[in-house]
Design an enzyme around this catalytic site. Sequence first.
Site, PDB file in Angstrom:
ATOM      1  N   TYR B 148      11.608  84.307 -20.037  1.00  0.00           N
ATOM      2  CA  TYR B 148      10.491  84.337 -20.803  1.00  0.00           C
ATOM      3  C   TYR B 148       9.644  82.924 -20.623  1.00  0.00           C
ATOM      4  CZ  TYR B 148      10.848  88.920 -23.134  1.00  0.00           C
ATOM      5  OH  TYR B 148      10.990  90.122 -23.480  1.00  0.00           O
ATOM      6  N   TYR B 187      17.966  90.143 -19.462  1.00  0.00           N
ATOM      7  CA  TYR B 187      18.451  88.704 -20.125  1.00  0.00           C
ATOM      8  C   TYR B 187      19.436  88.805 -21.343  1.00  0.00           C
ATOM      9  CZ  TYR B 187      15.005  89.782 -23.655  1.00  0.00           C
ATOM     10  OH  TYR B 187      14.015  90.111 -24.753  1.00  0.00           O
ATOM     11  N   ARG B 197      20.098  92.493 -22.602  1.00  0.00           N
ATOM     12  CA  ARG B 197      18.935  93.380 -22.993  1.00  0.00           C
ATOM     13  C   ARG B 197      18.801  94.381 -21.676  1.00  0.00           C
ATOM     14  NH1 ARG B 197      15.154  93.679 -26.346  1.00  0.00           N
ATOM     15  NH2 ARG B 197      15.615  96.143 -26.152  1.00  0.00           N
ATOM     16  N   HIS B 200      12.894  95.274 -19.844  1.00  0.00           N
ATOM     17  CA  HIS B 200      11.847  96.175 -20.723  1.00  0.00           C
ATOM     18  C   HIS B 200      10.579  95.124 -20.724  1.00  0.00           C
ATOM     19  CE1 HIS B 200      13.777  92.831 -23.266  1.00  0.00           C
ATOM     20  NE2 HIS B 200      12.618  92.852 -23.866  1.00  0.00           N
ATOM     21  N   HIS B 202       7.299  94.484 -22.993  1.00  0.00           N
ATOM     22  CA  HIS B 202       6.846  94.731 -24.488  1.00  0.00           C
ATOM     23  C   HIS B 202       5.337  95.269 -24.241  1.00  0.00           C
ATOM     24  CE1 HIS B 202       9.965  92.415 -26.672  1.00  0.00           C
ATOM     25  NE2 HIS B 202       9.966  91.874 -25.311  1.00  0.00           N
TER      26      HIS B 202
HETATM   27 FE   LIG Z   1      12.053  90.788 -24.596  1.00  0.00          FE
END
Ligand SMILES: [Fe+2]
Lengths: 195, 280
Positions: B148, B187, B197, B200, B202
């Site tokens: 991120y 990640y 995870r 995805h 958001h």
């Molecule tokens: Fe996320």
Amino acid sequence: MSGVTPEGALPPTPSQTVGPYFSFGLEWDDGPFAVPEGTPGAIRLEGRLFDGLGHPVKDALIETWQADPDGRFAHPDDPRGAVEWDSFRGFARVPVDDDGHWSILTLKPGPVPGPRGSIQAPHVAVSVLARGVLTRLATRIYFGDEEEANAADPVLSSLRGGEAERRTLIAVAVEGGYRLDIHLQGPDETVFFAI
Amino acid sequence: MATHGNNEVDDKGEGGTREHRHAVERRAEPGAVSPLWAGPGEGLIVPGYRRDHEKVDPPGDFPAYRGTISRHPKRPLVPIPDMLTEVTGPLLGEDRVGESDHDLTVDAAGGEAQGQKMLLHGRVLDGDGRPIRNTLVEIWQANAAGRYWHAWDNHPAPLDPHFEGVGRCMTDDQGRYRFITIRPGSYPWGNHFNAWRPAHIHFSLFGRAFTQRLVTQMYFPGDPMFDHDPIFNSVREAADRARLIANFDWEATTPEWALGYRFDIVLRGRESTPFEEQDS
Ligand SMILES: [Fe+2]
């Protein structure tokens, strides 16, 4: 019927947590300003957000929605008709800081009609979105210097936990505005609403 | 969220819907329904929104996702009817969206993001299938390596200087939205041993009312992490989880350029008649 998706209708998309890494996506420069700085009568509404261990939550987003000082909403579903107050957005959005502190600049809302002829005391609707919160939590902020209106408010007076619960929703007047801490859990747990 | 943790069926309602009454009963004093629910009387009547989200949304307390443990209210949510504050909401407009905000693959200087390009589109609908027009859709995501654009993300995967991972657009008059982005990587996170995870994106949606506010995550078909992810599995029913997964879209797939994915989002529908189930 309510609560059940009617035949032929679409069930809603489920909620998921906002996660810890939202600020680069959801933080707006003007987010904390429901009115621009310098607006006459503007108040600061602020507080801190805590978890059940009493630690400040540092990865959360607070959003607010409220009526204008006349108690009206800039929205076509306000049956009294939408009104626009100059540069008043009614909505604010702010990530908490590392101490769990948040603060917005807004106008104090007016009283809003409620069910069965009641009058809702001035209040601000609040969403709490955070890592570890799978579905948005909804609460309200009322104002400590509106004792009479608060006593007649249909939501506050419907609380079964009495004064202890009401207190979690009522901001105290401070210099330049109002202050209320939100507790996700614990002895001072804020009242959250199913809406 | 105690009202979310329970699917008991008791359809013989009198005064209040089953969820509302149920929650009230769990709270205290069986049968003593708040005067808020007693009926419309002569006050301002506003049509509310269906509460069918309570069955599909995750519970507040879901210990497999450790972050929920000290962050869920332990007392039941207090049901209140939809009043003016709840049926209205911010109608955020075009001024929030820049001309190229829907394209995450090119930065301001014209630099191109790394990764597999995808054309992500869909519709925002209410529970009655009506398009939600002119509403703000916000997305944010990790880059192709699963990192991120955020100071706290210390996953040792490379940052991509040309990919910030934030997109915004407005739906059109048929509720359609469209983004150009890259497929995010999985990640790791510290929730449990070897936790990753599923990939995805958001999503954040406002709809037209405070009640319709939705923040969620979109997943990709066949992700091998589905069985191991408590956030995805916090949605209890498989059929509901399935609605968080985008569909590969052959029609939207563009030769020599991008794979197409389609993800439709449904926000809560309106009660057909206000207070219709209440007998007063
Ligand atoms: Fe996320």
